[in-house]
Design a protein around this motif. Structure first.
Motif, PDB file in Angstrom:
ATOM      1  N   HIS A 133      -0.106  -1.561  -0.695  1.00  0.00           N
ATOM      2  CA  HIS A 133      -1.187  -0.940  -1.090  1.00  0.00           C
ATOM      3  C   HIS A 133      -1.107   0.460  -0.159  1.00  0.00           C
ATOM      4  O   HIS A 133      -1.250   0.341   1.244  1.00  0.00           O
ATOM      5  CB  HIS A 133      -2.738  -1.544  -0.715  1.00  0.00           C
ATOM      6  CG  HIS A 133      -2.706  -2.665  -1.665  1.00  0.00           C
ATOM      7  ND1 HIS A 133      -3.185  -2.865  -3.017  1.00  0.00           N
ATOM      8  CD2 HIS A 133      -2.526  -4.071  -1.012  1.00  0.00           C
ATOM      9  CE1 HIS A 133      -3.192  -3.996  -3.421  1.00  0.00           C
ATOM     10  NE2 HIS A 133      -2.710  -4.941  -2.235  1.00  0.00           N
ATOM     11  N   LEU A 135      -2.812   3.416   0.762  1.00  0.00           N
ATOM     12  CA  LEU A 135      -4.142   4.154   0.607  1.00  0.00           C
ATOM     13  C   LEU A 135      -4.281   5.695   0.901  1.00  0.00           C
ATOM     14  O   LEU A 135      -3.327   6.244   1.320  1.00  0.00           O
ATOM     15  CB  LEU A 135      -5.098   3.548   1.895  1.00  0.00           C
ATOM     16  CG  LEU A 135      -5.036   1.965   1.920  1.00  0.00           C
ATOM     17  CD1 LEU A 135      -5.900   1.785   3.149  1.00  0.00           C
ATOM     18  CD2 LEU A 135      -5.594   1.478   0.619  1.00  0.00           C
ATOM     19  N   GLY A 136      -5.044   6.313   0.330  1.00  0.00           N
ATOM     20  CA  GLY A 136      -5.382   7.706   0.265  1.00  0.00           C
ATOM     21  C   GLY A 136      -5.961   8.245  -1.093  1.00  0.00           C
ATOM     22  O   GLY A 136      -6.439   7.637  -2.084  1.00  0.00           O
ATOM     23  N   ARG A 137      -5.948   9.501  -1.235  1.00  0.00           N
ATOM     24  CA  ARG A 137      -6.663  10.191  -2.173  1.00  0.00           C
ATOM     25  C   ARG A 137      -5.725  10.107  -3.376  1.00  0.00           C
ATOM     26  O   ARG A 137      -4.682  10.369  -3.503  1.00  0.00           O
ATOM     27  CB  ARG A 137      -6.976  11.556  -2.139  1.00  0.00           C
ATOM     28  CG  ARG A 137      -7.881  11.829  -0.697  1.00  0.00           C
ATOM     29  CD  ARG A 137      -8.039  13.516  -0.651  1.00  0.00           C
ATOM     30  NE  ARG A 137      -9.050  13.602   0.598  1.00  0.00           N
ATOM     31  CZ  ARG A 137     -10.291  13.579   0.631  1.00  0.00           C
ATOM     32  NH1 ARG A 137     -10.697  13.330  -0.488  1.00  0.00           N
ATOM     33  NH2 ARG A 137     -10.955  13.802   1.838  1.00  0.00           N
ATOM     34  N   ASN A 138      -6.293   9.742  -4.618  1.00  0.00           N
ATOM     35  CA  ASN A 138      -5.542   9.468  -5.894  1.00  0.00           C
ATOM     36  C   ASN A 138      -4.599   8.272  -5.620  1.00  0.00           C
ATOM     37  O   ASN A 138      -3.685   8.186  -6.284  1.00  0.00           O
ATOM     38  CB  ASN A 138      -4.792  10.697  -6.255  1.00  0.00           C
ATOM     39  CG  ASN A 138      -5.564  11.765  -6.893  1.00  0.00           C
ATOM     40  OD1 ASN A 138      -6.967  11.543  -7.401  1.00  0.00           O
ATOM     41  ND2 ASN A 138      -5.186  12.845  -6.589  1.00  0.00           N
ATOM     42  N   ARG A 139      -4.817   7.277  -4.670  1.00  0.00           N
ATOM     43  CA  ARG A 139      -3.900   6.167  -4.340  1.00  0.00           C
ATOM     44  C   ARG A 139      -4.942   4.824  -4.380  1.00  0.00           C
ATOM     45  O   ARG A 139      -6.200   5.071  -4.928  1.00  0.00           O
ATOM     46  CB  ARG A 139      -3.284   6.413  -3.006  1.00  0.00           C
ATOM     47  CG  ARG A 139      -2.076   7.485  -3.083  1.00  0.00           C
ATOM     48  CD  ARG A 139      -1.517   7.629  -1.872  1.00  0.00           C
ATOM     49  NE  ARG A 139      -0.542   8.700  -1.612  1.00  0.00           N
ATOM     50  CZ  ARG A 139       0.128   9.065  -0.720  1.00  0.00           C
ATOM     51  NH1 ARG A 139       0.172   8.229   0.320  1.00  0.00           N
ATOM     52  NH2 ARG A 139       0.810  10.045  -0.797  1.00  0.00           N
ATOM     53  N   ASP A 140      -4.492   3.919  -3.779  1.00  0.00           N
ATOM     54  CA  ASP A 140      -5.264   2.756  -3.393  1.00  0.00           C
ATOM     55  C   ASP A 140      -6.547   2.969  -2.733  1.00  0.00           C
ATOM     56  O   ASP A 140      -6.466   4.041  -1.770  1.00  0.00           O
ATOM     57  CB  ASP A 140      -4.608   1.720  -3.060  1.00  0.00           C
ATOM     58  CG  ASP A 140      -3.388   1.077  -4.178  1.00  0.00           C
ATOM     59  OD1 ASP A 140      -3.569   1.516  -5.378  1.00  0.00           O
ATOM     60  OD2 ASP A 140      -2.329   0.658  -3.962  1.00  0.00           O
ATOM     61  N   TYR A 141      -7.368   2.180  -2.573  1.00  0.00           N
ATOM     62  CA  TYR A 141      -8.512   2.405  -1.773  1.00  0.00           C
ATOM     63  C   TYR A 141      -8.962   0.922  -1.462  1.00  0.00           C
ATOM     64  O   TYR A 141      -8.655  -0.102  -1.992  1.00  0.00           O
ATOM     65  CB  TYR A 141      -9.486   3.132  -2.615  1.00  0.00           C
ATOM     66  CG  TYR A 141     -10.159   2.570  -3.695  1.00  0.00           C
ATOM     67  CD1 TYR A 141     -11.342   1.461  -3.605  1.00  0.00           C
ATOM     68  CD2 TYR A 141      -9.822   2.784  -4.928  1.00  0.00           C
ATOM     69  CE1 TYR A 141     -11.892   0.971  -4.619  1.00  0.00           C
ATOM     70  CE2 TYR A 141     -10.148   2.097  -6.155  1.00  0.00           C
ATOM     71  CZ  TYR A 141     -11.378   1.243  -5.828  1.00  0.00           C
ATOM     72  OH  TYR A 141     -11.773   0.813  -7.184  1.00  0.00           O
ATOM     73  N   ILE A 142      -9.803   0.871  -0.229  1.00  0.00           N
ATOM     74  CA  ILE A 142     -10.605  -0.157   0.256  1.00  0.00           C
ATOM     75  C   ILE A 142     -12.080  -0.172  -0.119  1.00  0.00           C
ATOM     76  O   ILE A 142     -12.696   0.967   0.090  1.00  0.00           O
ATOM     77  CB  ILE A 142     -10.454  -0.466   1.763  1.00  0.00           C
ATOM     78  CG1 ILE A 142      -8.741  -0.461   1.929  1.00  0.00           C
ATOM     79  CG2 ILE A 142     -11.300  -1.563   2.379  1.00  0.00           C
ATOM     80  CD1 ILE A 142      -8.537  -0.604   3.494  1.00  0.00           C
ATOM     81  N   ASN A 143     -12.888  -0.961  -0.850  1.00  0.00           N
ATOM     82  CA  ASN A 143     -14.025  -1.277  -0.945  1.00  0.00           C
ATOM     83  C   ASN A 143     -14.812  -1.646   0.031  1.00  0.00           C
ATOM     84  O   ASN A 143     -14.655  -2.823   0.444  1.00  0.00           O
ATOM     85  CB  ASN A 143     -14.274  -1.777  -2.594  1.00  0.00           C
ATOM     86  CG  ASN A 143     -15.775  -1.995  -2.884  1.00  0.00           C
ATOM     87  OD1 ASN A 143     -16.549  -1.182  -2.355  1.00  0.00           O
ATOM     88  ND2 ASN A 143     -16.039  -2.522  -4.011  1.00  0.00           N
ATOM     89  N   GLN A 188     -18.068  10.430   8.977  1.00  0.00           N
ATOM     90  CA  GLN A 188     -18.042  11.713   7.891  1.00  0.00           C
ATOM     91  C   GLN A 188     -18.764  12.759   8.514  1.00  0.00           C
ATOM     92  O   GLN A 188     -18.575  13.940   8.431  1.00  0.00           O
ATOM     93  CB  GLN A 188     -18.592  11.154   6.477  1.00  0.00           C
ATOM     94  CG  GLN A 188     -18.332  12.450   5.613  1.00  0.00           C
ATOM     95  CD  GLN A 188     -16.783  12.674   5.175  1.00  0.00           C
ATOM     96  OE1 GLN A 188     -15.712  11.626   5.365  1.00  0.00           O
ATOM     97  NE2 GLN A 188     -16.483  13.934   4.881  1.00  0.00           N
TER      98      GLN A 188
END
Length: 255
Positions: A133, A135-143, A188
């Protein structure tokens, strides 16, 4: 009286005497006591353990060197299943860990590589048939709102008549999700969250879980806060005493 001549460690010295500049390592063989019982007593003993993933051969005895944290832990060689690998760059740290992963996968241990930023272990995991997986923008993500297997566990406990234990599992899952979301907000904005924001998020998560029959995502929580933020703030503010509700409402922004 002259002393008798003896050869050196590399043979007789001199032209044509047969001296050798390189001593070859003699061939070594390993076997069980049943197979090589006629050779007892053995000339050289083997001091390396056969417990773990085969990593290579010993520099001096050419014996197989085996090691990995899981096998050593299960064999009571170490107190906990962990290993710390340290060395200079480009000397094989990644190759060592990858070899352990491959060997442990053959032993039935499922390898997880978290935060592989270089990446180093993607070819290994793909060769083992695992999932990668990115991870990153326009890639996979963690919910961060995924409760994992806690929902199924709570259902099984409730079906077996353990209502109190089921509520404890659900409360723990809710607390972990709330803590994760609050941590992401603090990272953030580069600052801590307020008590009012924590109360609003806590209430919003409960509302989302009651409305949806699927795993929620962050946009679902934001929609709840935007649609019903007044009632969320009103209900959550009652649990925080000693301060007025007006500053709390100003502190929470949905724009």
């Amino acid at each position: 009286m002259r002393a008798p001549r003896v050869p050196s460690a590399r043979g007789w010295l001199g032209a044509g005497a047969g001296a050798d500049t390189t001593i070859q390592v003699p061939a070594s063989f390993r076997g069980t006591t049943v197979q090589v019982c006629g050779l007892h007593p053995f000339a050289v003993g083997d001091g390396t353990s056969m417990l773990g993933v085969p990593l290579g051969v010993h520099e001096h005895t050419s014996a197989t060197v085996c090691a990995d944290p899981m096998s050593w832990f299960q064999g009571d060689a170490i107190g906990n299943p962990s290993v710390f690998v340290m060395g200079l760059p480009a000397l094989g740290k990644t190759s060592l860990v990858a070899r352990m992963c491959v060997g442990l996968a053959g032993y039935g241990v499922l390898p997880f590589v978290l935060g592989d930023t270089r990446p180093d272990y993607v070819p290994t995991i793909e060769a083992l048939g695992g999932e990668v997986h990115r991870l990153g923008r326009n890639r996979d993500y963690i919910n961060p709102l995924d409760p994992g297997e806690s929902t199924v566990a709570a259902q099984r406990l409730r079906a077996a008549g353990f209502e109190r234990e089921a509520q404890e599992v659900e409360a723990d899952a809710h607390g972990r999700r709330l803590t994760t979301v609050l941590g992401l907000i603090a990272i953030q904005r580069k600052g801590p969250t307020t008590e009012a924001e924590e109360a609003v998020l806590d209430r919003a998560l409960h509302i989302v879980d009651a409305r949806l029959d699927r795993v929620p995502i962050m946009s679902d929580v934001l929609d709840v806060v935007r649609e019903d933020r007044t009632s969320c703030v009103r209900r959550s503010s009652t649990g925080v005493a000693g301060r007025s509700t007006r500053p709390r409402r100003r502190a929470w922004s949905c724009r």
